[in-house]
Design an enzyme around this catalytic site. Sequence first.
Site, PDB file in Angstrom:
ATOM      1  N   CYS A 132       0.842  -1.200   0.000  1.00 42.21           N
ATOM      2  CA  CYS A 132       0.000   0.000   0.000  1.00 42.21           C
ATOM      3  C   CYS A 132       0.877   1.250   0.000  1.00 42.21           C
ATOM      4  O   CYS A 132       0.634   2.199  -0.759  1.00 42.21           O
ATOM      5  CB  CYS A 132      -0.912  -0.022   1.218  1.00 42.21           C
ATOM      6  N   CYS A 170      -0.861   8.512   7.148  1.00 38.74           N
ATOM      7  CA  CYS A 170      -2.200   8.207   6.648  1.00 38.74           C
ATOM      8  C   CYS A 170      -3.131   7.893   7.824  1.00 38.74           C
ATOM      9  O   CYS A 170      -2.698   7.345   8.845  1.00 38.74           O
ATOM     10  CB  CYS A 170      -2.145   7.013   5.699  1.00 38.74           C
ATOM     11  N   CYS A 173      -3.270   4.430   9.471  1.00 34.75           N
ATOM     12  CA  CYS A 173      -1.995   3.952  10.013  1.00 34.75           C
ATOM     13  C   CYS A 173      -1.429   4.863  11.095  1.00 34.75           C
ATOM     14  O   CYS A 173      -0.240   4.774  11.425  1.00 34.75           O
ATOM     15  CB  CYS A 173      -0.981   3.797   8.883  1.00 34.75           C
ATOM     16  N   CYS A 182       8.058   3.249   5.833  1.00 31.19           N
ATOM     17  CA  CYS A 182       7.256   2.979   4.639  1.00 31.19           C
ATOM     18  C   CYS A 182       8.130   2.801   3.405  1.00 31.19           C
ATOM     19  O   CYS A 182       7.654   2.352   2.368  1.00 31.19           O
ATOM     20  CB  CYS A 182       6.263   4.110   4.398  1.00 31.19           C
TER      21      CYS A 182
END
Length: 252
Positions: A128, A210, A213, A238
């Site tokens: 993602c 985000c 998260c 990430c």
Amino acid sequence: MSAIELNARASASYAEKLAETQALLQQAALDYAPLNTGDAPRITLACSLGAEDMVLAALINSLRLNISIFVLETGQLHAETLALLARLQTSSRAPVQVFAPAREAAIQFVEREGKDAMYKSIALRKACCAIRKMEPLSRALADKDAWITGLRREQSGARAEVPLIDHSDLTKVKLNPLANWTWGDVWFYISENKVDYNPLHDQFYPSIGCAPCTRAISLGEDFRAGRWWWEDETAKECGLHVKASPLSTTES
């Protein structure tokens, strides 16, 4: 209690750190100035809209530096973050570009894996991130020779050795002008210079990503405990700030 009231405590060496950061940004603007009149600067700030990056955006604007700013609009940001982005676009002297994920790729991922895929496995969460952050980042940096981040050594154990200037990626120089700053330094600058910031910081969100998260943290928890809280501490990146090996320059 606001984030300013809670955190704005300058360290003893704050003035020296501020001068160091200003000098680094000024030199970077010169080193990566456009090669031709009318061209875009060859350096840009990766602005997450977190406290550190809002400080850097404020410094770039106050020093009137020819450094652009970009934001990754992942399609999963909090409403408060999107509102701050709109305000930054309106107020910033430096141009602010927004990079979003490829629409079809994001749609297909959700259709295939579900909207809560990030909770199912680290592999799916990183997939993602690859769609929503890494691919847009590659476009944001495509014509740049250097980029600026708000990384600080204090943020996590994985970032404890962040250098001011990082040459580990052979394709692009990465500058971390706040590497030496404390959290108190960041908020002292915000307070003293009336820098706009995300109101989620007032709700105990020190690190904001985000919406799915990110959560608020409790007193005593690690600075980045609210990011990907269901994962092991060693997995909490990430890809944006994973150091590239000398043999591979695909990640920054």
